[in-house]
Scaffold this active site. Structure first.
Site, short mmCIF file in Angstrom:
data_model
loop_
_atom_site.label_atom_id
_atom_site.label_comp_id
_atom_site.label_asym_id
_atom_site.label_seq_id
_atom_site.Cartn_x
_atom_site.Cartn_y
_atom_site.Cartn_z
N TYR A 1 35.04 42.58 44.63
CA TYR A 1 36.27 43.02 45.31
C TYR A 1 36.85 41.91 46.18
O TYR A 1 38.03 41.57 46.06
CB TYR A 1 35.98 44.27 46.15
N LYS B 1 40.33 39.97 45.37
CA LYS B 1 41.43 40.13 46.32
C LYS B 1 41.89 38.78 46.84
O LYS B 1 43.09 38.56 47.08
CB LYS B 1 40.99 41.03 47.48
#
Length: 422
Positions: free
Chosen positions: A176, A180
């Site tokens: 993640y 991101k």
């Protein structure tokens, strides 16, 4: 496209094939001044943002794979689609003045281990959003990033946008945060892209920490569920470790101001800029969560466990979850990145957002969000004392067993060496 609440979380989408485009619309009560689109509009942050924009008079399109669980505000339209579906994006981006790209996947829990899904949504989806913005001549794009693009386990105290660089991509331990960070950079690099027929794409990114607020669906319910199961009898980390949080209303305010700051009327001040967004306060997680324990009627964590033990246990649980996923689902109490987030100080300044955007966070109380959550779940039965004690005993046995397995896997290496990265 997004699950939750941040989130969502705040923001994610489900692992399904392309969903056919479907529409749900609420009748507008007034003429629209501009058309905006919110990806991840079915999640907590995306829906809150869209509702606020609609109240201000904008025509709002909420795009997500999952339908919102709340009633649509007048002036909003929901379109069920996947941000990885280029054809669907091209249709719905027509005539849009500003895109708020909130959708993401893999923020917490078991989602964090689904590498392919995270990559395709956070990176692939963002590339498509940028590409379609250009092709559809959308002049403004605001991306919802995260503080995790800079935080990777090393302490950060009152970091700012200029002094704290991106954490090296190859050193991120969770997909993640890494994806991101890639999407964050892609969005900023797209700033200044010429649009067909004239004009320029202006972009900026907002980097919030965890989100809280009324009806938040990711962080608070997950922690509350662990508390009710007596899985949070222990605490770990330095009691001086601090972090930031942001109330959903403050984060919505920041998004609206960022979009305005990408216009000529504001001198394009936000063009190509990144902003840390939070409530302007730093807290210790266990102290901050105290109202939740109190309102649920449970005692606060009183067993102090070495962070290294928790980290090693989280490591083994992640491996077991992946290895046994075809057979059964192993619940994750905490992931490695979440352990570091709790145990290591990482706080950020919001001076740049204050100065350039006019961001002025209001004061909110986490206890108020807890009060609303407890009221909404007050009818749910609590387990008996015997079951609670049994769960506690089984939890402790599981913890000790995982710890022993972790030590065996690491060939009895010193605990200090195993957590140097903390």
């Amino acid at each position: 496209m997004k699950p939750n609440p941040r989130g969502s979380s705040p923001e994610a989408c489900k692992a399904t094939d392309w969903a056919p485009q479907q529409k749900t619309q609420a009748k507008p009560t007034q003429a629209s001044r501009q058309k905006v689109l919110v990806t991840g509009g079915g999640g907590y942050l995306g829906f809150s943002l869209g509702s606020s924009l609609a109240k201000s008079g904008a025509s709002v399109v909420l795009l997500d794979l999952r339908r919102p669980q709340w009633e649509l505000a007048p002036g909003t339209e929901f379109i069920q689609a996947d941000i990885r579906n280029e054809e669907a994006l091209y249709r719905v981006f027509k005539g849009v003045d500003c895109v708020f790209h909130v959708a993401s996947y893999g923020m917490s829990g078991a989602e964090k281990l689904q590498k392919e899904q995270i990559e395709s949504i956070n990176v692939g989806g963002t590339k498509l959003v940028i590409d379609v913005c250009v092709r559809r001549r959308v002049p403004r794009l605001v991306y919802t990033s995260t503080v995790n693009v800079a935080f990777g386990g090393k302490p950060i105290e009152q970091g700012d946008e200029d002094s704290v660089p991106y954490f090296p991509l190859e050193k991120h331990m969770d997909h993640y945060s890494r994806t991101k960070a890639i999407a964050d950079q892609l969005t900023l690099m797209a700033n200044g892209t010429p649009l067909p027929g004239g004009g320029t794409l202006r972009t900026c990114v907002l980097r919030p920490p965890g989100i809280y607020g009324p009806e938040e669906q990711r962080h608070l319910p997950r922690v509350a569920n662990h508390i009710k199961k007596r899985l949070f009898m222990f605490r770990f980390g330095d009691c001086r470790a601090r972090m930031n949080w942001v109330h959903v209303h403050n984060l919505v305010q920041a998004h609206v101001l960022a979009a305005e700051a990408l216009t000529a009327a504001k001198g394009f001040v936000a063009s190509g800029q990144a902003y840390y967004i939070n409530d302007g306060e730093s807290v210790n997680l266990f102290e901050w969560m105290a109202p939740l324990f109190e309102k649920l009627g449970y005692s606060q964590p009183w067993i102090q466990v070495p962070t290294s033990w928790v980290y090693l246990t989280a490591t083994v649980m992640e491996y077991l979850h992946l290895a046994l996923r075809p057979i059964c689902s192993i619940p994750l109490l905490l992931t490695r990145s979440e352990v570091r987030s709790v145990a290591v100080t990482h706080t950020f300044q919001i001076a740049k957002a204050r100065a350039q955007l006019g961001y002025a966070p209001a004061k909110f109380s986490f206890a108020e969000a807890v009060e609303r959550y407890v009221r909404s779940t007050s009818g749910q039965p609590r387990g008996s004392t015997a079951r609670t004690l049994l769960r506690l005993l089984l939890g402790l046995l599981l913890f000790l067993g995982l710890l022993a397995l972790a030590l065996h896997i690491l060939e009895l290496q010193p605990l200090e060496a195993a957590v140097e990265r903390l």
